[in-house]
Design an enzyme around this catalytic site. Structure first.
Site, PDB file in Angstrom:
ATOM      1  CG  HIS A  50      12.210  31.801  36.414  1.00  0.00           C
ATOM      2  ND1 HIS A  50      12.394  30.842  37.607  1.00  0.00           N
ATOM      3  CD2 HIS A  50      12.719  32.860  36.973  1.00  0.00           C
ATOM      4  CE1 HIS A  50      12.390  31.577  38.881  1.00  0.00           C
ATOM      5  NE2 HIS A  50      12.804  32.749  38.383  1.00  0.00           N
ATOM      6  CD  GLU A  84      14.873  35.749  45.914  1.00  0.00           C
ATOM      7  OE1 GLU A  84      13.817  35.969  44.618  1.00  0.00           O
ATOM      8  OE2 GLU A  84      16.127  35.615  45.444  1.00  0.00           O
ATOM      9  CG  ASP A 116      11.530  33.126  44.069  1.00  0.00           C
ATOM     10  OD1 ASP A 116      10.921  32.049  43.846  1.00  0.00           O
ATOM     11  OD2 ASP A 116      12.463  33.489  43.664  1.00  0.00           O
ATOM     12  CB  CYS A 152      12.820  43.339  40.953  1.00  0.00           C
ATOM     13  SG  CYS A 152      13.768  42.553  42.043  1.00  0.00           S
TER      14      CYS A 152
HETATM   15  C1  PEP Z   1      11.572  37.324  42.252  1.00  0.00           C
HETATM   16  O1  PEP Z   1      11.582  36.282  42.922  1.00  0.00           O
HETATM   17  O2  PEP Z   1      10.506  38.130  42.447  1.00  0.00           O
HETATM   18  C2  PEP Z   1      12.470  37.723  41.343  1.00  0.00           C
HETATM   19  C3  PEP Z   1      12.326  38.844  40.972  1.00  0.00           C
HETATM   20  O3  PEP Z   1      13.498  36.924  41.084  1.00  0.00           O
HETATM   21  P1  PEP Z   1      13.187  35.691  39.838  1.00  0.00           P
HETATM   22  O4  PEP Z   1      11.678  35.813  39.191  1.00  0.00           O
HETATM   23  O5  PEP Z   1      14.261  35.656  38.856  1.00  0.00           O
HETATM   24  O6  PEP Z   1      13.058  34.488  40.859  1.00  0.00           O
HETATM   25 MG    MG Z   2      13.170  35.039  42.769  1.00  0.00          MG
END
Ligand code: PEP
Ligand code: MG
Length: 583
Positions: free
Chosen positions: A194, A437, A461, A508
């Site tokens: 993150h 995810e 994820d 995403c």
């Molecule tokens: C993901 O897991 O791909 C996602 C977009 O969520 P995050 O990166 O915030 O966990």
């Molecule tokens: Mg995620």
């Protein structure tokens, strides 16, 4: 002398700046003598740490109840007496003022002296009091170290600096970026963490896995952070600087070329329109998304609002943030994701559980929200109120099974009833979607589609859980590979399931904005990509080179591949064919 330290690119770009090290071992007792002009400040630090230790003991006393209270109060009394002992305090002051010791070193020296006196006593009880002295002085040293780390934080935030650290938490990154930080060199971590995502969002060049950074770089060293090639250059030469200037010129030129694509359609070479959405968290992201012609916001991570906040943001604060996002997108659809705290996104308010053995497999995302219905309802109310200002959808993270999405829908229904009674304007409909995810959600996606209005695949994820490889662990770089055919099969399965029931499916995760994955994702049938707005023009540019029909025909081969190398070879063949086809 020039030294090049290789690292993995987490956020592209280049910058030139002074190094600022954050090294935990710096907090160990510092034995360098003080300068005359540092004495008064050091005395202040000592007295502040002593006061913090006294306050901690007072707090401890008020918290004490039950059978042990009397015994423990005895030690608190003993420790408080020690902290106020005039001889001890005078001794410490003198060591700083006359001996030019730093506060930590003075405390340590006093501890050793007193310990020697106790050791020499014949009475075993009195001898055992030495432990009290140790505990009291350790408490003061620890208060002192916490001050130092706060100062480090301020230091690290000076304009024109590049942070060199082992890792950096997303909350710290957001704070530092607001104070003029230029870039980050981390000795561990992964581009899928993150913090890395946030660095891209903040446009901060970042390298992770720069193994020797902490031992080879010193405070104030001049560093050329080259997060285009993947190296941090300490003491760059004139040649390096010339390369940097050339990159700056090229980046500006490329920016002008791509800017022309801002109003162009997102269309493949054979005329298939694709929706390009933005992952937007800040006002700057929203501005960039609009300027680059995004079709909407595909992911707004609300937890960043919680991470930046001391305590929980109120309903009103959340409402204003969500409403401004909707207004900022000027009528384009916005996807707000409910809280995804937990794992590496611990909050300042303390609702994320600490001390879980496996936080990534623990109470995060919707699991956490459902355990805190009051906190979740506050968010839901804010979302419902903001949804009157423009088209909105709600996305729920970490869904594993249908009952979770059903429970969230129920909470939305209850909040709606409550708001209606309060006379608040409400949106007619508010589509509720599930993030895919968790492998179980991907495999059993048809069951989820009975309850969800849309899906968004979170490959960051999903890859970590399918491959059993922590997305933040650089030691698993060879395992955490989004080209793994097992992951591709799941992505393809989810997209096809959505298409069958005519429900939108977007993606995403970070690969959505990586031009190296655009052809692959088109081949798997994706037609909604969500990415950081900085990637929008690059992906649009790439789409224009690709032939949708040809790619779709390649899908069976891609998902039948046995290894990621085979997938890579197939993708390379696409690029080779592009080179021969006239545009
Ligand atoms: C993901 O897991 O791909 C996602 C977009 O969520 P995050 O990166 O915030 O966990
Ligand atoms: Mg995620």
């Amino acid at each position: 002398m020039r030294q090049s330290l290789p690292g993995t690119i987490a956020a592209r770009g280049m910058c030139l700046g002074r190094a600022r090290l954050v090294q935990p071992s710096r907090y160990a007792v510092d034995n360098r003598p003080l300068g005359e002009d540092e004495v008064e400040a050091e005395l202040d630090r000592l007295h502040l740490a002593l006061e913090t230790a006294r306050q901690e003991l007072r707090d401890l006393r008020t918290k004490l109840h039950g059978a042990l209270a009397r015994e423990v109060n005895e030690f608190i009394d003993a420790h408080t007496l020690l902290l106020d002992d005039p001889e001890l305090l005078r001794g410490l002051d003198d060591m700083i003022r006359i001996g030019h010791y730093r506060a930590g070193a003075a405390l340590k020296k006093q501890r050793d002296r007193i310990a020697a006196v106790f050791e020499a006593m014949d009475d075993p009880y009195l001898r055992s009091r030495r432990e009290d002295v140790d505990q009291v002085i350790n408490r003061v040293i620890s208060a002192l170290q916490r001050q130092t780390s706060a100062e480090e934080r301020k230091l690290a935030a000076r304009v024109g600096e590049i942070l060199v650290a082992d890792t950096i938490a997303p909350g710290d990154m957001a704070h530092l970026a607001g104070h003029g930080l230029l870039g980050v060199v981390a000795s561990s971590g992964s581009p899928y963490s993150h913090s890395a995502i946030l660095a891209r969002s903040l446009d901060l060049p970042m390298l992770v896995g720069t193994r020797d950074a902490l031992s080879s770089i010193h405070d104030d060293d001049l560093i050329l952070l080259d997060a285009e090639q993947g190296e941090a250059i300490v003491h760059p030469t004139a040649q390096d600087l010339a390369r940097y200037r050339a990159w700056q010129r090229e980046a500006a030129q490329e920016g002008r070329r791509l800017a022309k694509l801002a109003n162009a359609p997102s269309r493949t070479r054979d005329g298939i329109d694709v929706r390009l959405l933005a992952n937007a968290e800040s006002a700057a992201d929203v501005a960039m998304a609009r300027a680059r012609g995004a079709d909407g916001v595909g992911l707004y991570r609300t937890e960043f609002l919680f991470l930046r906040h001391k305590g929980l943001p109120s309903e009103e604060e959340q409402f204003v943030a969500y409403r401004d996002l909707v207004i900022g997108m000027g009528g384009l659809p916005v996807t707000i994701r409910t809280l995804d705290l937990g794992a590496d996104k611990a909050d300042a308010a303390g609702i994320a559980l600490r001390g879980e053995d496996n936080p990534a497999l623990g109470v995060r995302g919707v699991r956490l929200s459902l355990r805190h219905p009051a906190v979740f309802t506050t968010q839901i109310r804010a979302i419902l109120r903001a949804a009157c200002y423009g088209p909105m959808r709600v996305l729920v993270p970490m869904i594993t099974q249908p009952d979770e999405i059903i429970a969230v829908r129920t909470l939305f229904k209850l909040a709606r009833q409550e708001l209606k009674q309060e006379g608040v304007d409400l949106p007619e409909k508010l589509p509720l979607g599930a993030m895919i995810e968790v492998p179980a959600a991907a495999i059993n996606v048809r069951a989820l589609l009975e309850h969800a209005d849309f899906l968004a695949i979170g490959t960051n994820d999903l890859a970590q859980y399918v491959l059993a490889a922590d997305r933040g662990n650089d030691a698993l770089e060879n395992v955490y590979n989004p080209l793994n055919p097992a992951l591709l099969r799941l992505i393809c399965h989810v997209i096809s399931a959505g298409r069958r029931v005519r429900k939108p499916v977007s993606l995403c995760g970070e690969i959505g904005g990586d031009v190296n994955f655009t052809a692959l994702l088109l081949a798997l049938g994706l037609c909604e990509f969500s990415m950081h707005p900085s990637q929008l023009l690059l992906v649009r540019d790439r789409l224009g080179e690709l032939d949708h029909g040809t790619l779709r025909r390649m899908a069976p081969k891609l998902i039948r591949a046995h290894t990621h190398e085979q997938v890579e070879a197939l993708l390379a063949s696409i690029d080779a064919s592009l080179a021969t086809v006239p545009a």
